[in-house]
Design an enzyme around this catalytic site. Structure first.
Site, PDB file in Angstrom:
ATOM      1  N   PHE A   4      10.546  -5.806   8.280  1.00 54.70           N
ATOM      2  CA  PHE A   4       9.409  -6.343   9.037  1.00 54.70           C
ATOM      3  C   PHE A   4       9.858  -6.867  10.408  1.00 54.70           C
ATOM      4  O   PHE A   4       9.151  -7.641  11.044  1.00 54.70           O
ATOM      5  CB  PHE A   4       8.677  -7.445   8.259  1.00 54.70           C
ATOM      6  CG  PHE A   4       7.701  -6.899   7.252  1.00 54.70           C
ATOM      7  CD1 PHE A   4       6.342  -6.914   7.498  1.00 54.70           C
ATOM      8  CD2 PHE A   4       8.148  -6.349   6.068  1.00 54.70           C
ATOM      9  CE1 PHE A   4       5.440  -6.402   6.581  1.00 54.70           C
ATOM     10  CE2 PHE A   4       7.260  -5.821   5.136  1.00 54.70           C
ATOM     11  CZ  PHE A   4       5.906  -5.850   5.397  1.00 54.70           C
ATOM     12  N   GLU A  33       0.846  -1.191   0.000  1.00 51.00           N
ATOM     13  CA  GLU A  33       0.000   0.000   0.000  1.00 51.00           C
ATOM     14  C   GLU A  33       0.879   1.237   0.000  1.00 51.00           C
ATOM     15  O   GLU A  33       1.813   1.366   0.792  1.00 51.00           O
ATOM     16  CB  GLU A  33      -0.920   0.001   1.219  1.00 51.00           C
ATOM     17  CG  GLU A  33      -1.937   1.123   1.163  1.00 51.00           C
ATOM     18  CD  GLU A  33      -3.115   0.893   2.100  1.00 51.00           C
ATOM     19  OE1 GLU A  33      -3.835   1.875   2.368  1.00 51.00           O
ATOM     20  OE2 GLU A  33      -3.317  -0.241   2.550  1.00 51.00           O
ATOM     21  N   LYS A  79       0.518 -16.053  -1.946  1.00 51.87           N
ATOM     22  CA  LYS A  79       0.224 -14.736  -1.374  1.00 51.87           C
ATOM     23  C   LYS A  79      -0.135 -14.831   0.109  1.00 51.87           C
ATOM     24  O   LYS A  79       0.381 -14.073   0.937  1.00 51.87           O
ATOM     25  CB  LYS A  79      -0.911 -14.062  -2.151  1.00 51.87           C
ATOM     26  CG  LYS A  79      -1.311 -12.669  -1.626  1.00 51.87           C
ATOM     27  CD  LYS A  79      -0.156 -11.697  -1.727  1.00 51.87           C
ATOM     28  CE  LYS A  79      -0.506 -10.315  -1.152  1.00 51.87           C
ATOM     29  NZ  LYS A  79      -1.540  -9.623  -1.923  1.00 51.87           N
ATOM     30  N   GLY A  85      -1.562  -3.799  10.972  1.00 56.18           N
ATOM     31  CA  GLY A  85      -2.987  -3.546  10.760  1.00 56.18           C
ATOM     32  C   GLY A  85      -3.227  -3.431   9.274  1.00 56.18           C
ATOM     33  O   GLY A  85      -2.507  -4.009   8.470  1.00 56.18           O
ATOM     34  N   LYS A 133      -0.466   2.783   9.003  1.00 59.68           N
ATOM     35  CA  LYS A 133       0.963   2.924   8.754  1.00 59.68           C
ATOM     36  C   LYS A 133       1.186   4.293   8.132  1.00 59.68           C
ATOM     37  O   LYS A 133       0.243   4.927   7.630  1.00 59.68           O
ATOM     38  CB  LYS A 133       1.476   1.813   7.834  1.00 59.68           C
ATOM     39  CG  LYS A 133       1.045   1.922   6.385  1.00 59.68           C
ATOM     40  CD  LYS A 133       1.767   0.892   5.530  1.00 59.68           C
ATOM     41  CE  LYS A 133       1.476   1.100   4.054  1.00 59.68           C
ATOM     42  NZ  LYS A 133       2.252   0.153   3.211  1.00 59.68           N
ATOM     43  N   CYS A 142      -4.854  -5.930   4.675  1.00 56.15           N
ATOM     44  CA  CYS A 142      -4.311  -7.190   4.139  1.00 56.15           C
ATOM     45  C   CYS A 142      -3.880  -8.163   5.225  1.00 56.15           C
ATOM     46  O   CYS A 142      -4.453  -9.249   5.344  1.00 56.15           O
ATOM     47  CB  CYS A 142      -3.128  -6.891   3.214  1.00 56.15           C
ATOM     48  SG  CYS A 142      -3.608  -6.103   1.662  1.00 56.15           S
TER      49      CYS A 142
END
Length: 338
Positions: free
Chosen positions: A154, A57, A109, A162, A228, A165
């Site tokens: 990460f 995103e 995915k 959050g 984010k 996804c």
């Protein structure tokens, strides 16, 4: 998806290829293919492929034009050949192509998102250990990230993940694993989700503690409500969830976010939405840093100290310069740090 496939199939008047990109439970693609082939005009050659997207995103265009890999789930050489034509430019640039069956492509995915969620939850679990042991999660994460097998991405401790996804995909994959009878994955993803939710509880508990045991009637300034930075998305936002819990305990919550406040106001109209950081913190008994916008890392702690009632801040994203805030007279709580 089934309804769309059923509606489209009778109108397929020439040989064609249907390409799915959505994150779906494993087995969905083959069911769509069966439905389309059953409803398509007789004699038409209709192929189906699954081509999951891996878009971050805020970087969707960039990731579409220059993906880090292209995954094709196909059932025929024809489908593979057509998709190789579609992706000729990135393939010529050296982007890896992985060709596999439909079921494996569907799993790629959700497995990727589950792994990333597990990585975030792992470092947050280590933050809890650090708090109890008097250790510091930041250099711990840096040391782990130097290992090429682990990597630093990460591995950022804080309030957790959050958005639209990771939470959805983790829970959907857990449901799929349960339906398949794979208890180990169900157990793993249940723990990942519980650790993530627990970070929100931890911030509320710290806020209560910093507010002398009760949030009732206290003024709390919150920095960031997007899930984010560089996004106005508040879907499953950890920050907004914390704000809701603070309000439920009687706090007066004033928030600021560079872009996400209009969306947040639709979900939680009872919060006070401030046009600036100073306005959000005015008269605050406590300030919470909940979304790691670069704007907030540039705050002058001494200037902000002049507008608050008490110089107390919780850095739930572990990225503010603690030295600057301490030098300006603030009491600072950072998740996972002594």
């Amino acid at each position: 998806m089934y309804a769309a496939a059923d509606a489209m199939a009778p109108h397929l008047a020439s040989p064609g290829l249907i390409v799915g990109k959505s994150t779906v439970p494993v087995g969905t693609a083959r069911q769509v293919m069966s439905r389309v082939q059953a409803l398509a005009p007789a004699g038409q050659q209709i192929d189906l492929a699954w081509n999951p997207e891996f878009l971050r995103e805020g970087f969707a265009v960039q990731d579409s034009l220059t993906p880090d890999r292209i995954v094709l789930g196909v059932t025929s050489d024809r489908a593979e050949a057509l998709l190789r034509e579609v992706y000729a430019t990135p393939l010529a640039a050296g982007v890896p192509l992985l060709v596999m069956d439909l079921e494996t492509a569907e799993l790629v995915k959700v497995a990727a998102n589950a792994f990333l969620a597990a990585k975030i939850s792992f470092i947050n679990a280590m933050a809890e250990v650090c708090e109890e042991a008097g250790a510091d999660v930041i250099p711990l994460a840096e040391a782990l990230g130097c290992d090429a097998r682990i990597g630093l991405r990460f591995l950022s401790p804080g309030l957790g993940y959050g958005g639209g996804c990771l939470p959805k995909d983790v829970r959907a994959f857990r449901a799929t694993a349960s339906a398949l009878g794979v208890g180990s994955v169900v157990s793993l993803l249940t723990s990942v989700d519980a650790i993530n939710e627990g970070r929100r509880d931890r911030v509320v508990a710290l806020a209560r503690q910093a507010a002398d045991g009760t949030l009732d009637g206290k003024r709390v300034g919150v920095l960031g409500v997007a899930f984010k930075p560089n996004s106005d998305d508040v879907r499953d936002s950890p920050s907004l969830a914390v704000c809701e819990r603070l309000r439920a305990e009687g706090a007066v919550v004033s928030v600021h976010d560079p872009v996400a406040m209009p969306n947040a106001a639709k979900k939680q109209p009872d919060l006070v939405y401030a046009g600036s950081v100073s306005a959000a913190a005015a008269g605050a008994d406590l300030v919470l840093h909940l979304t790691e916008w670069s704007d907030y890392q540039a705050i002058d702690p001494a200037a902000l100290a002049r507008v608050v009632a008490r110089r107390v801040i919780i850095d739930a994203r572990c990225c503010l310069d603690a030295g600057l805030w301490h030098d300006a007279g603030w009491t600072m709580h950072v998740l996972g740090r002594p």
